[in-house]
Scaffold this motif. Structure first.
Motif, mmCIF file in Angstrom:
data_model
loop_
_atom_site.group_PDB
_atom_site.id
_atom_site.type_symbol
_atom_site.label_atom_id
_atom_site.label_comp_id
_atom_site.label_asym_id
_atom_site.label_seq_id
_atom_site.Cartn_x
_atom_site.Cartn_y
_atom_site.Cartn_z
ATOM 1 N N THR A 197 -44.033 6.873 25.958
ATOM 2 C CA THR A 197 -44.042 7.755 27.122
ATOM 3 C C THR A 197 -44.803 9.018 26.755
ATOM 4 N N GLY A 198 -45.610 9.477 27.657
ATOM 5 C CA GLY A 198 -46.443 10.650 27.386
ATOM 6 C C GLY A 198 -45.634 11.929 27.464
ATOM 7 N N ASP A 199 -46.151 12.977 26.902
ATOM 8 C CA ASP A 199 -45.563 14.311 27.052
ATOM 9 C C ASP A 199 -44.097 14.388 26.674
ATOM 10 N N LEU A 200 -43.772 14.114 25.432
ATOM 11 C CA LEU A 200 -42.391 14.285 24.974
ATOM 12 C C LEU A 200 -41.961 15.724 25.259
ATOM 13 N N HIS A 201 -40.725 15.868 25.757
ATOM 14 C CA HIS A 201 -40.243 17.211 26.094
ATOM 15 C C HIS A 201 -38.929 17.487 25.370
ATOM 16 N N ALA A 246 -31.397 2.376 9.036
ATOM 17 C CA ALA A 246 -31.938 2.669 10.369
ATOM 18 C C ALA A 246 -33.372 2.169 10.530
ATOM 19 N N ARG A 247 -33.606 1.522 11.643
ATOM 20 C CA ARG A 247 -34.948 1.022 11.954
ATOM 21 C C ARG A 247 -35.355 1.511 13.336
ATOM 22 N N TYR A 248 -36.622 1.814 13.463
ATOM 23 C CA TYR A 248 -37.153 2.377 14.706
ATOM 24 C C TYR A 248 -38.455 1.662 15.024
ATOM 25 N N PHE A 249 -38.653 1.355 16.280
ATOM 26 C CA PHE A 249 -39.944 0.747 16.602
ATOM 27 C C PHE A 249 -40.459 1.237 17.944
ATOM 28 N N ILE A 250 -41.757 1.185 18.068
ATOM 29 C CA ILE A 250 -42.395 1.588 19.324
ATOM 30 C C ILE A 250 -42.624 0.340 20.156
ATOM 31 N N ALA A 251 -42.023 0.324 21.321
ATOM 32 C CA ALA A 251 -42.023 -0.871 22.158
ATOM 33 C C ALA A 251 -43.316 -0.916 22.961
ATOM 34 N N ASP A 252 -44.430 -1.160 22.257
ATOM 35 C CA ASP A 252 -45.714 -1.043 22.958
ATOM 36 C C ASP A 252 -45.981 -2.197 23.935
ATOM 37 N N PRO A 306 -56.009 1.274 29.220
ATOM 38 C CA PRO A 306 -55.981 1.149 27.754
ATOM 39 C C PRO A 306 -55.979 2.484 27.026
ATOM 40 N N ALA A 307 -56.754 3.445 27.523
ATOM 41 C CA ALA A 307 -56.814 4.738 26.830
ATOM 42 C C ALA A 307 -55.446 5.415 26.875
ATOM 43 N N GLU A 308 -54.791 5.298 28.015
ATOM 44 C CA GLU A 308 -53.475 5.936 28.170
ATOM 45 C C GLU A 308 -52.443 5.283 27.243
ATOM 46 N N LEU A 309 -52.416 3.943 27.258
ATOM 47 C CA LEU A 309 -51.425 3.258 26.418
ATOM 48 C C LEU A 309 -51.679 3.566 24.943
ATOM 49 N N ASN A 310 -52.952 3.515 24.563
ATOM 50 C CA ASN A 310 -53.316 3.768 23.171
ATOM 51 C C ASN A 310 -52.890 5.161 22.714
ATOM 52 N N SER A 311 -53.163 6.168 23.520
ATOM 53 C CA SER A 311 -52.829 7.524 23.073
ATOM 54 C C SER A 311 -51.325 7.777 23.171
ATOM 55 N N THR A 312 -50.657 7.102 24.109
ATOM 56 C CA THR A 312 -49.212 7.289 24.243
ATOM 57 C C THR A 312 -48.476 6.728 23.027
ATOM 58 N N ILE A 313 -48.966 5.597 22.527
ATOM 59 C CA ILE A 313 -48.355 4.991 21.334
ATOM 60 C C ILE A 313 -48.432 5.970 20.159
ATOM 61 N N ARG A 314 -49.620 6.572 19.961
ATOM 62 C CA ARG A 314 -49.771 7.531 18.854
ATOM 63 C C ARG A 314 -48.944 8.780 19.098
ATOM 64 N N HIS A 315 -48.898 9.220 20.349
ATOM 65 C CA HIS A 315 -48.137 10.431 20.678
ATOM 66 C C HIS A 315 -46.657 10.262 20.318
ATOM 67 N N MET A 347 -51.549 14.203 14.270
ATOM 68 C CA MET A 347 -52.502 13.756 15.285
ATOM 69 C C MET A 347 -53.954 13.996 14.851
ATOM 70 N N ALA A 348 -54.129 14.901 13.880
ATOM 71 C CA ALA A 348 -55.483 15.182 13.396
ATOM 72 C C ALA A 348 -55.951 14.089 12.435
ATOM 73 N N ASP A 349 -55.054 13.202 12.014
ATOM 74 C CA ASP A 349 -55.434 12.132 11.091
ATOM 75 C C ASP A 349 -54.800 10.806 11.552
ATOM 76 N N ILE A 350 -55.383 10.250 12.599
ATOM 77 C CA ILE A 350 -54.839 9.022 13.190
ATOM 78 C C ILE A 350 -54.872 7.849 12.202
ATOM 79 N N PRO A 351 -55.946 7.712 11.390
ATOM 80 C CA PRO A 351 -55.909 6.607 10.413
ATOM 81 C C PRO A 351 -54.703 6.688 9.483
ATOM 82 N N ALA A 352 -54.322 7.899 9.076
ATOM 83 C CA ALA A 352 -53.145 8.042 8.204
ATOM 84 C C ALA A 352 -51.875 7.651 8.960
ATOM 85 N N LEU A 353 -51.807 8.033 10.224
ATOM 86 C CA LEU A 353 -50.653 7.656 11.054
ATOM 87 C C LEU A 353 -50.576 6.132 11.171
ATOM 88 N N ASP A 354 -51.722 5.525 11.418
ATOM 89 C CA ASP A 354 -51.743 4.068 11.551
ATOM 90 C C ASP A 354 -51.340 3.378 10.250
#
Ligand code: TRP
Length: 331
Positions: free
Chosen positions: A12-16, A36-42, A52-61, A296-303
Motif C-alpha cells: 500500500t502506498g503512502d504509509l502513515h 517471526a516471519r514477514y512477507f510482502i503480499a505482492d 506496473p510502475a505503481e505496484l513496483n514502487s509500492t512493493i519497495r515502499h 530507498m536510495a539503494d534499491i539493489p541493496a534492498l532487493d
C-alpha cells in the motif's frame, strides 16, 4: 522451539502514522516472543493494482518502510510472496479442498457482489478470480510456513478461519496432520490513531499524516489538524483533542502529564499545541525518515535483503509442499 508468527504486508502506498502505531509497531514486537516471519503480499496486490510502475514502487515502499521502522532482517525473515513459487503450488493444491460455497461467504467478495446488486446489473461486474480466491492464496501464505499464529485485525479473522477450515479438510482427508492448523492472534489493544479530522486515520478518509514525509511536509500536515474555535486563553480538555491524542503516541508519560496541565490551565492556543505535537513527532520520525531515505536510495541493496529472506524462506516452503504432495500421492 519458539512458535512461528507470520505477518502479511499488503502493498500500500503512502504509509502513515496510523499504519505505524496500529500495525507495524505491534507486528515488530512479535520478534521478541516468536520466530517471526514477514512477507510482502505482492501477488495479492496484483488483484487491485494493474499499473506496473505503481505496484513496483509500492512493493519497495512497504519493504523499506518496515525496515526503517526497525525490522531486522538478520533476526527475522522478510521476503516477497512472489519469490516463493511453492506458495502458488500450494494454492492450487488447496483449491482442490476448498468448497466454492466457502469462498461465496467471504466478506470481501460478498460485499463486492452486494454492491453490484444494489446498482442493478451484473452481480459479478469488476470481480476477478483473484478477489474470489483471495482466501485460498492467503491460506497458502500461512500454511506453507507451518505458522502457529497470524496476528491480524478483526477484519481478517474470517480469512484465518477459512485457512483453518481448508487445512482441516486436507488433514481429515488423509487422516493425519499433514498441514499445521494456524490460529489468529487478534490484536485487541492496538493504538487507535486519530486522523487530522478526528476520525480514525485512514487513507480512504484522506486524513493521514505520512510516516516518511520530509520535515517541512510533516510540519505543514500537522498544522492542518482540525481544531475547535476555543481562544488561546480558554482552558482546553486534552483528551478530546486529536492534537493531544496524537502527541501521546510520541511523548513520554512525564511529557504527556506536563502538556495536559498546560491544556487545562488555559493560555496555550491550538497553534502552540500543534508545534508541541510536531516537535515530539519529528523527534521519533526523523531517524526513521533518514533510514527510509537511505534504503530507498539503494534499491539493489534492498532487493538483496529481500532475496536473502526468500532464500531462508524457500526451503521451509518446499518442505511443506513436499509433505503434502507425498500425502496426496503426487510424489
Ligand atoms: N489479507 C491481509 C490484509 O489485507 C494481507 C495478507 C495476505 C495476509 N496474506 C496474508 C496477512 C497472510 C496475514 C497472513 O491485510
Amino acid at each position: 522451539m519458539k512458535e512461528v508468527s507470520l505477518t502479511g504486508i499488503k502493498p500500500t502506498g503512502d504509509l502513515h502514522i496510523g499504519n505505524y502505531f496500529g500495525a507495524i509497531k505491534p507486528a515488530l514486537e512479535l520478534a521478541k516472543t516468536y520466530d517471526a516471519r514477514y512477507f510482502i503480499a505482492d501477488y495479492h496486490g496484483l488483484n487491485t493494482m494493474k499499473d506496473p510502475a505503481e505496484l513496483n514502487s509500492t512493493i519497495r515502499h512497504v519493504a523499506a518502510g518496515w525496515l526503517a521502522a526497525g525490522l531486522d532482517p538478520e533476526k527475522v525473515i522478510l521476503y516477497r510472496q512472489s519469490s516463493i513459487p511453492e506458495v502458488f503450488e500450494l494454492t492450487i493444491m488447496l483449491t482442490a479442498f476448498t468448497s466454492k460455497g466457502l469462498m461465496n461467504r467471504a466478506h470481501a467478495y460478498k460485499a463486492a457482489v452486494q454492491e453490484n446488486a444494489e446498482k442493478g446489473g451484473d452481480v459479478d461486474a469488476g470481480i476477478n478470480m483473484g478477489l474470489f480466491t483471495y482466501p485460498i492464496l492467503m491460506a497458502a501464505d500461512i500454511i506453507i510456513f507451518d505458522s502457529d499464529v497470524v496476528p491480524v485485525g478483526k477484519d481478517q479473522v474470517q480469512h484465518i478461519e477459512m485457512a483453518q477450515d481448508i487445512a482441516q479438510a486436507v488433514n481429515a482427508n488423509y487422516g493425519k496432520p499433514v498441514l499445521k492448523i494456524p490460529r489468529a492472534g487478534v490484536q485487541e489493544n492496538t493504538a487507535v490513531v486519530p486522523g487530522l479530522d478526528g476520525r480514525k486515520m485512514s487513507k480512504s478518509y484522506g486524513n493521514t499524516i505520512p510516516l516518511f514525509a520530509p520535515e517541512k511536509t510533516l510540519h505543514k500536515t500537522i498544522m492542518r489538524v482540525v481544531t475547535n474555535s476555543q481562544t488561546v486563553d480558554e482552558p482546553k480538555d486534552p483528551e478530546s483533542s486529536q492534537i493531544y491524542l496524537l502527541y501521546k503516541l510520541f511523548a513520554t508519560a512525564e511529557e504527556q502529564a506536563a502538556l495536559a496541565a498546560r491544556y487545562r490551565a488555559g493560555g496555550m492556543g491550538w497553534g502552540e499545541a500543534k508545534e508541541e505535537l510536531f516537535r515530539a513527532a519529528n523527534r521519533d520520525l526523523a531517524p526513521m525518515r533518514e533510514r527510509y531515505d537511505a534504503i530507498m536510495a539503494d534499491i539493489p541493496a534492498l532487493d538483496r535483503i529481500l532475496a536473502q529472506g526468500a532464500e531462508k524462506a524457500r526451503p521451509i516452503a518446499a518442505a511443506t509442499v513436499k509433505r503434502f504432495r507425498k500425502a496426496a500421492g503426487i510424489d
